[in-house]
Write a protein that holds these residues in place. Structure first.
Motif, short mmCIF file in Angstrom:
data_model
loop_
_atom_site.label_atom_id
_atom_site.label_comp_id
_atom_site.label_asym_id
_atom_site.label_seq_id
_atom_site.Cartn_x
_atom_site.Cartn_y
_atom_site.Cartn_z
N GLN A 1 11.47 -5.24 -15.16
CA GLN A 1 11.80 -4.94 -16.54
C GLN A 1 10.52 -5.01 -17.35
OE1 GLN A 1 14.80 -7.70 -17.78
NE2 GLN A 1 13.46 -9.47 -17.67
N ALA A 2 10.43 -4.18 -18.34
CA ALA A 2 9.24 -4.11 -19.18
C ALA A 2 9.66 -4.16 -20.65
CB ALA A 2 8.46 -2.83 -18.90
N VAL A 3 8.77 -4.69 -21.46
CA VAL A 3 8.98 -4.71 -22.90
C VAL A 3 7.66 -4.32 -23.55
CG1 VAL A 3 8.49 -7.19 -23.13
CG2 VAL A 3 9.84 -6.05 -24.88
N ILE A 4 7.74 -3.52 -24.57
CA ILE A 4 6.53 -3.10 -25.28
C ILE A 4 6.12 -4.21 -26.23
CG2 ILE A 4 5.53 -1.43 -26.88
CD1 ILE A 4 7.46 0.66 -25.68
N GLU A 5 4.87 -4.64 -26.07
CA GLU A 5 4.30 -5.66 -26.94
C GLU A 5 3.19 -5.01 -27.76
OE1 GLU A 5 3.26 -8.95 -24.40
OE2 GLU A 5 5.33 -9.65 -24.39
N ASP A 6 2.57 -5.76 -28.67
CA ASP A 6 1.52 -5.23 -29.54
C ASP A 6 0.39 -4.54 -28.78
OD1 ASP A 6 2.71 -5.95 -31.95
OD2 ASP A 6 1.83 -7.96 -31.90
N ASP A 7 0.02 -5.11 -27.64
CA ASP A 7 -1.11 -4.55 -26.89
C ASP A 7 -0.66 -3.72 -25.69
OD1 ASP A 7 -0.12 -6.76 -25.58
OD2 ASP A 7 -2.07 -7.59 -25.07
N GLY A 8 0.61 -3.33 -25.66
CA GLY A 8 1.13 -2.50 -24.58
C GLY A 8 2.32 -3.14 -23.90
N PRO A 9 2.86 -2.49 -22.88
CA PRO A 9 4.03 -3.05 -22.18
C PRO A 9 3.68 -4.29 -21.36
CG PRO A 9 3.88 -0.69 -21.85
CD PRO A 9 2.59 -1.12 -22.46
N TYR A 10 4.64 -5.19 -21.27
CA TYR A 10 4.59 -6.36 -20.42
C TYR A 10 5.67 -6.15 -19.38
CZ TYR A 10 5.26 -11.20 -18.94
OH TYR A 10 5.38 -12.34 -18.20
N VAL A 11 5.35 -6.34 -18.11
CA VAL A 11 6.32 -6.04 -17.04
C VAL A 11 6.44 -7.23 -16.10
CG1 VAL A 11 4.58 -4.92 -15.59
CG2 VAL A 11 6.96 -4.33 -15.28
N GLU A 12 7.67 -7.48 -15.61
CA GLU A 12 7.88 -8.54 -14.64
C GLU A 12 8.97 -8.15 -13.66
OE1 GLU A 12 8.98 -12.09 -16.74
OE2 GLU A 12 10.89 -11.29 -17.37
N THR A 13 8.87 -8.71 -12.46
CA THR A 13 9.88 -8.46 -11.44
C THR A 13 11.14 -9.26 -11.76
OG1 THR A 13 9.09 -10.25 -10.04
CG2 THR A 13 8.14 -8.08 -9.66
N THR A 14 12.28 -8.76 -11.28
CA THR A 14 13.54 -9.47 -11.50
C THR A 14 14.26 -9.80 -10.19
OG1 THR A 14 14.79 -7.40 -11.76
CG2 THR A 14 13.90 -8.41 -13.77
N ASN A 15 13.73 -9.35 -9.05
CA ASN A 15 14.40 -9.63 -7.79
C ASN A 15 13.43 -10.01 -6.67
OD1 ASN A 15 13.30 -7.05 -7.38
ND2 ASN A 15 15.01 -6.38 -6.12
N VAL A 16 12.33 -10.64 -7.04
CA VAL A 16 11.31 -11.03 -6.06
C VAL A 16 11.04 -12.52 -6.15
CG1 VAL A 16 8.88 -10.75 -5.38
CG2 VAL A 16 10.22 -8.75 -6.07
N VAL A 17 10.97 -13.17 -4.99
CA VAL A 17 10.49 -14.54 -4.88
C VAL A 17 9.13 -14.44 -4.18
CG1 VAL A 17 10.90 -16.84 -3.95
CG2 VAL A 17 12.84 -15.43 -4.69
N LEU A 18 8.10 -14.84 -4.86
CA LEU A 18 6.75 -14.72 -4.31
C LEU A 18 6.54 -15.65 -3.12
CD1 LEU A 18 4.63 -14.50 -7.56
CD2 LEU A 18 5.31 -12.64 -6.04
#
Length: 176
Positions: A80-97
């Motif tokens: 999932q990604a969200v647009i922030e002031d300096d661009g999109p921020y993205v993170e995984t939602t189904n991964v365990v590192l």
């Protein structure tokens, strides 16, 4: 079929990978795809990724959009990604590192030892050494080897991988 159900609640460090993107003149979805296929693919450690992102409803700060990334062996990472002031921020939602597996495995083994009254080897629970993509039920199946060498499927169910405080519970299928 008897199952040993143990429900510890463990607050883990983030299980997902995230990153910020400076999009410049690129669309948010294209910039996000580039970062997923580059920097995030390296962090996740599952080989090359082919990313695809939906177009956000707007390019305003706070707008959210979804992405997927397919591994070479056909598994899908959800992001999932969200647009922030300096661009999109993205993170995984189904991964365990992979780096987060050791404390999870240790917690499961410790809880099984406590609940079942057995001593297990430190490596009794085998979840592999790569990052894990959880299934649609947020589960992974690992193999537990008891002191006499019998192997049991152990299902770990993650709750809130897309939050700052994910937890999990698990069950061991003892087969009886």
């Amino acid at each position: 079929m008897k199952k040993l159900l143990i429900v510890p609640v463990l607050v883990m460090s983030a299980c997902s990978v995230s990153g910020e993107i400076n999009i410049g003149s690129e669309s948010p979805e294209n910039a996000t795809e580039d970062v997923i296929e580059g920097e995030l693919a390296d962090q996740i450690g599952l080989g090359e990724l082919t990313a695809s992102c939906s177009k956000p409803s707007s390019e305003e700060v706070g707008s959210r959009f979804l992405c997927t990334a397919d591994t070479e062996d056909g598994r899908t990472v959800e992001l999932q990604a969200v647009i922030e002031d300096d661009g999109p921020y993205v993170e995984t939602t189904n991964v365990v590192l992979a780096e987060n597996l050791a404390p999870i495995v240790a917690a499961v083994v410790g809880e099984i030892e406590s609940q079942a009254g057995v001593d297990l080897a430190d490596d009794a629970l085998d979840c592999g050494s790569e990052s894990l993509i959880v299934d649609s039920a947020n589960q992974v199946v690992c193999q537990l080897t008891d002191p006499i060498g019998d192997v049991f499927d152990t299902t770990i169910t993650f709750n809130g991988l897309d939050t700052d405080s994910p937890t999990f519970d698990f069950s061991v299928d003892t087969g009886s």
